[in-house]
Structures are given as structure tokens and as C-alpha cells.
Write an enzyme that holds these catalytic residues in place. Structure first.
Site, short mmCIF file in Angstrom:
data_model
loop_
_atom_site.label_atom_id
_atom_site.label_comp_id
_atom_site.label_asym_id
_atom_site.label_seq_id
_atom_site.Cartn_x
_atom_site.Cartn_y
_atom_site.Cartn_z
N SER A 1 -5.11 5.03 5.60
CA SER A 1 -4.09 4.11 6.08
C SER A 1 -4.19 3.98 7.58
O SER A 1 -4.65 4.90 8.27
CB SER A 1 -2.71 4.65 5.69
OG SER A 1 -1.70 4.07 6.48
N ASP B 1 0.81 -1.21 0.00
CA ASP B 1 0.00 0.00 0.00
C ASP B 1 0.85 1.27 0.00
O ASP B 1 0.48 2.27 -0.61
CB ASP B 1 -0.94 0.02 1.21
CG ASP B 1 -2.17 -0.85 0.97
OD1 ASP B 1 -2.09 -1.77 0.14
OD2 ASP B 1 -3.20 -0.61 1.62
N CYS C 1 0.89 -8.29 4.78
CA CYS C 1 0.49 -6.89 4.60
C CYS C 1 -1.00 -6.70 4.37
O CYS C 1 -1.77 -7.64 4.35
CB CYS C 1 1.34 -6.25 3.51
SG CYS C 1 3.04 -5.99 4.09
N ASP C 2 -1.36 -5.44 4.15
CA ASP C 2 -2.68 -4.91 4.41
C ASP C 2 -3.86 -5.73 3.87
O ASP C 2 -4.75 -6.10 4.61
CB ASP C 2 -2.79 -3.49 3.85
CG ASP C 2 -1.82 -2.54 4.53
OD1 ASP C 2 -0.78 -3.01 5.03
OD2 ASP C 2 -2.09 -1.33 4.57
N LYS C 3 -3.91 -5.96 2.57
CA LYS C 3 -5.07 -6.65 1.98
C LYS C 3 -4.84 -8.15 1.87
O LYS C 3 -5.77 -8.91 1.60
CB LYS C 3 -5.38 -6.09 0.58
CG LYS C 3 -5.49 -4.59 0.52
CD LYS C 3 -6.45 -4.05 1.55
CE LYS C 3 -6.26 -2.57 1.77
NZ LYS C 3 -4.93 -2.16 2.24
N CYS D 1 5.31 -2.51 8.22
CA CYS D 1 5.64 -1.17 8.76
C CYS D 1 5.40 -1.10 10.26
O CYS D 1 4.44 -1.66 10.78
CB CYS D 1 4.86 -0.11 8.02
SG CYS D 1 5.18 -0.11 6.25
#
Length: 552
Positions: free
Chosen positions: A468, A80, A121-123, A194
Site C-alpha cells: 500500500s 483496497d 481510488c487506487d486502481k 485516504c
């Protein structure tokens, strides 16, 4: 076993021939060792995933030592942060659906008995969980772990402070270009997701809370030997889950989702979890509505000061005992669920020590009496909007400002970069929802620039897009219905007064009803920004943010 479809009896001789061609021995076939798919999202493109080749080896070791046969297959990933601020971000949320489809497709096409999902990670994490819930075959998750903090001039940096917010500081003349470049070079020192409680790490924490990963997995650092041991343990555990026929929907019950929301509110996690938990619950056949998040938030104290809204990083939470220590402090508010370890949660917590109170506060001495998120409603968001209120100062909890209206993130970003946004403004970014975006882009670049320019206590931002997990300040997203669906956000005009009242959960456009009716008569939503390819199909199928942006 499911894998009998491709290896049992004379009729399966062609399938066995192809399986033998992969190097599998006849002994593995005859002893009916379970076939375990290891869905790996390894890529050189994402810092959170570059260390996965190492973890794949340890998962394979665990599966083999547990008595299974591991088969690796790939799943795509988008970073992202790298996709932010350009066309790439349109693909981020949409990729969640592709990932779920890929997990389903490979597992069904090859009749796998169980799955290990290697993600970070995010998705990617929610996409894999959605696929697992849809398949409902034994599954365990390994999240690859958080990144270590960066350093510059004796200051501890993370991605947001060292790059996104630094851009705003540069634009405001607070730092020079050389300092900006040095900060961004040092902000992210290596492998891992992150460093703060952004979406990737929040989802890792909630995955562990629900019982889909082994205890300690969420915060074990990407570069640690502990993470290797967790990967091997997960490989062993999935074989026992197959033997016990323990499935995702046995684990991800409504009580497990309630526990996840409770921990989310105590941690002050990313607002994206509202989208993702809702979507995962949908695949589990459960109706998880927005009111549930607000109800739990109101009665759950905020216990941790984690970045972006606090001072600590995930490495500090790991040192303090990780998610097991958080669960220990919250135990009286939780349901006694059973996860992948096949033991009740409270039994697993018996030997867990409480962490240091400066990192994980107690229920008796919380940072704040209620949780980190709120669901707002009003004429601007009759179906709901989401704000990470733990990242909002007391001064901005109630705020009325003048609308500055933009039909895309890029237009808003140009105005912010040119310092056209002033104290008292509310930046309205529309046509960035699931359908109108399409893909519901994150607005980290605008919000970070506002923070970097020192406007986080005098400027708000609202959008039918999303934010975010690194966003700070009074930023309200997921406004539903979105502009592309005829939502009131599409009728806002430059200079309109907007009222934000977080304590009373209100978001109101202060314009006379007759004037709004007049505007409505002439209103035609903008045409889709992307008219071909996968995203054009996505825009036609995607539902609203209040439903988790799942596909029909």
C-alpha cells in the site's frame, strides 16, 4: 465527429430513435453537439467515491454549458483498504484491467466523441487512464479529492495510524480494545480518498502533473466547493478538447511521464505508481522501464513530509498550494509539456505562488538530496524490485537479516500476530505476485502490524507482491521474477541470510551458488491458488511486475 456513426444520415435512423428514447432533443442531434461520456465510479462501498453523485451534476453542467451532451455510465471500484488481508485483495489490481476494458467498450460501442473520467481510488484512476490511452479520444480526468483528517484525543489521525497500525499497537499491548475501536471510528470522518500520500492521492497528483486533469484538481478536498467548481470546469474543458482534437497521447508523452516521475520522487509517493505509470505508458505505446524511475530518483530532491513517512496530510498540501506549488518549486527540473488546458506548463505556472517551505521545501533546502523511491537489483531480483526509501530510517538503509519464509500473506500475518517475528528477521512473503497471487496483493496488514509492534527499525519485509502507499519501513516489493515464474525468491529457505543495501541498490540472497543450483533441481512452483473464474484467466495472461503487470 465519431458520434456521426450513430446519428448522421438516413442509415442512422434506428440509432437516432434509441438516442431520442433517452430524452435527447432533436436540436442536440442536428447541431452536432459532441457526445461526451462521463465515466463515473460512484459507489456506496468506497469512501473516496460516495460524494461523486454531487460531482456528476457539476460535470454535466460544465459539459452542457460548453456545448456538449453528457452521458453517464458506470465503472466498478474496489476499496483496497476494505479488500485488504483477505481474498478480496486478489481482485484489486486485476480490476484495473477490467476498468480499462469497460471504458474502451462503452466509448467504442456508443461512438462517443470525448470522455470525462470521474475517479479517485487506487486502481480506478490508472485503469481509466489506460482505457483513455488505448482509445486515444479527447479525455479529461476529475479525481474526487482527498478526505479530511480524523481526530482522537487531540491527535490527528489518518486511516493507517488510526486503524492498521493501531492493530499492531493493540497486539503489542500498547492500547486496549476500547481505544482501538474509538481510533478506527474517528480515523476516517467522511468522503474522500485516504488522507496521506497513499496510492489514490499519489495517482491523483501524477494525473494532474501529466496534464490530464485541470490545475488544482489533485488536492482539492472531496467536501469542498472548489472541487465542485473543478468538476464543472472539466466538463467545459472536454468540449474544447474535442473541438481541438486534443487526445490523451498528445498529452501523455514521454516528457509528461518523466515530469510525473520527478514529482513522484519529490513527494515520496506510493510505490504502486511504478506499476501504474508503466502500464499507462504501455497503452500509450511508450516503453517506460524501471531504470527511468531510478535515474530520476537519484537526481530529484525529496521536498515534502507527507504521511505515511512524514507528518502532513493532503489537506495540508492543498492549503500550501497543491500540485501547482510543487511544480513551481520543481520547475527547473521539468519539461514544458502541454496538458488539457492547451497551454504550456510553464505559462500556467507564471501566476502560481510558492507554498510555505515547511510543507513544500525548495530545491535549495530539500528534506533529502534524492527522491523517495529506489529500484533494487541483485540475485533475488534480477529484473528489479521497488522500495519507498523515503519511508525507511537511516538505520535500516543497509541491513542483513535472517529469512522467515511464508508462502502467503495469511501465513505471515499469523506469525506476526503471534509475535514470532523478532529483531533481525527479514519476512519473506512469496507466491503473491501478479501470476502467483494471482493479483499481486498489497501487504499493508503485515507491514502496519510490524510498525505497530515497534519493529520497523529492526525487521524488514520482502515480497513478490506489493505494498500500500501507506506502508512504512524497509519493505521491498515487486520482486521480479516472482516465485510462480521460477524466481529465486521461491528458493529462499528459513534462516537464509539476505542483504539489503538501498544506497547501492542491491538485494542479495547470501547463499552459495552450488547450494542454489541444488535447490533449483528440486524446485517446483506452487500451483495457482485460484483455479476458476476471472482470476484464473488473469493469471494466465498477466505479465511480470517489471512490465507493469499488464495483460498479454
Amino acid at each position: 465527429m465519431r458520434s456521426d456513426r450513430v446519428r448522421k444520415g438516413p442509415k442512422c435512423a434506428p440509432q437516432r430513435a434509441l438516442i431520442y428514447a433517452t430524452g435527447i432533443s432533436p436540436k442536440s442531434i442536428k447541431r452536432k453537439k459532441p457526445f461526451i461520456g462521463v465515466a463515473t465510479s460512484f459507489t456506496d462501498l468506497i469512501p473516496g467515491h460516495i460524494g461523486m453523485r454531487d460531482l456528476e451534476r457539476f460535470i454535466e453542467r460544465g459539459v452542457a454549458s460548453g456545448g456538449g451532451v453528457p452521458f453517464l455510465f458506470g465503472v466498478p471500484g474496489i476499496c483496497d483498504g476494505i479488500a485488504m488481508g483477505h481474498k478480496g485483495m486478489h481482485y484489486s489490481l486485476a480490476s484495473r484491467e477490467l476498468i480499462a476494458d469497460i471504458v474502451e467498450t462503452v466509448a467504442e460501442g456508443h461512438a462517443l466523441d470525448g470522455l470525462v473520467l470521474l475517479t479517485n481510488c487506487d486502481k480506478i484512476t490508472p485503469g481509466m487512464l489506460m482505457g483513455a490511452a488505448r482509445l486515444n479520444i479527447p479525455t479529461i480526468v476529475v479525481t474526487a479529492g482527498p478526505m479530511l483528517g480524523g481526530f482522537y484525543r487531540q491527535e490527528k489521525l489518518d486511516l493507517i495510524t488510526g486503524s492498521f497500525e493501531a492493530v499492531g499497537e493493540f497486539q503489542a499491548g500498547k492500547i486496549d480494545e476500547n481505544t482501538l475501536e474509538n481510533m478506527c471510528e474517528q480515523a476516517c470522518p467522511g468522503a474522500g480518498s485516504c488522507q496521506g500520500l497513499y496510492t489514490a492521492n499519489t495517482m491523483a497528483c501524477l494525473t494532474e502533473v501529466m496534464g490530464m486533469s485541470v490545475p488544482g484538481c489533485a488536492t482539492a478536498l472531496a467536501v469542498s466547493a472548489k472541487k465542485r467548481r473543478i468538476a464543472e470546469r472539466a466538463g467545459e474543458t472536454i468540449v474544447s478538447m474535442v473541438q481541438a482534437d486534443q487526445k490523451p497521447r498528445d498529452i501523455m508523452t514521454m516528457e509528461a511521464f518523466e515530469n510525473a516521475i520527478c514529482v513522484d520522487m519529490a513527494l515520496g509517493g506510493s510505490s504502486n505508481t511504478v506499476l501504474h505509470l508503466t502500464a499507462i505508458a504501455h497503452e500509450c505505446g511508450l516503453n517506460l522501464d524501471l531504470e527511468k524511475f531510478d535515474q530520476i530518483s537519484k537526481k530529484t530532491p525529496y521536498l515534502t513530509s507527507l504521511r505515511p513517512s512524514g507528518k502532513y496530510m493532503l489537506e495540508d498540501l492543498e492549503i500550501a498550494g497543491g500540485i501547482p506549488a510543487v511544480l513551481k518549486n520543481l520547475q527547473s527540473r521539468l519539461k514544458n509539456t502541454t496538458g488539457c488546458m492547451q497551454k504550456p506548463l510553464f505559462e500556467l505556472l507564471e501566476k502560481v505562488e510558492k507554498g510555505p517551505e515547511e510543507v513544500i521545501h525548495t530545491l535549495e533546502k530539500p528534506l533529502k538530496p534524492d527522491g523517495g523511491m529506489a529500484i533494487l537489483k541483485g540475485n533475488l531480483a534480477p529484473k528489479g524490485a521497488v522500495i519507498k526509501k523515503s519511508a525507511v530510517s537511516e538505520k535500516m538503509m543497509q541491513f542483513t537479516g535472517n529469512a522467515r519464509v511464508f508462502n502467503s500473506e495469511e501465513d505471515a500475518m499469523h506469525a506476526i500476530e503471534d509475535q514470532q517475528i523478532k529483531s533481525g528477521d527479514i519476512v519473506v512473503i512469496r507466491y503473491e505476485g501478479p501470476q502467483g497471487g494471482p493479483g499481486m496483493r498489497e501487504m499493508l496488514s503485515p507491514t502496519a502490524a510490524i510498525v505497530g509492534q515497534g519493529l520497523s527499525e529492526s525487521v524488514a519485509l520482502i515480497t513478490d507482491g506489493r505494498f500500500s502507499g501507506g506502508t512504512q519501513g524497509p519493505c521491498i516489493g515487486h520482486i521480479a521474477p516472482e516465485a510462480a515464474q521460477g524466481g529465486l525468491i521461491g528458493l529462499v529457505e528459513e534462516g537464509d541470510k539476505i542483504e539489503i543495501d538501498i544506497p547501492n541498490r542491491k538485494l542479495e540472497l547470501l547463499v552459495d551458488k552450488k547450494e542454489l543450483e541444488k535447490r533449483r533441481q528440486n524446485f517446483v512452483p506452487l500451483e495457482p491458488k485460484i483455479k476458476k473464474g476471472w482470476l484464473a484467466r488473469y493469471a494466465k495472461q498477466v505479465q511480470g511486475a517489471e512490465k507493469g503487470a499488464v495483460l498479454q
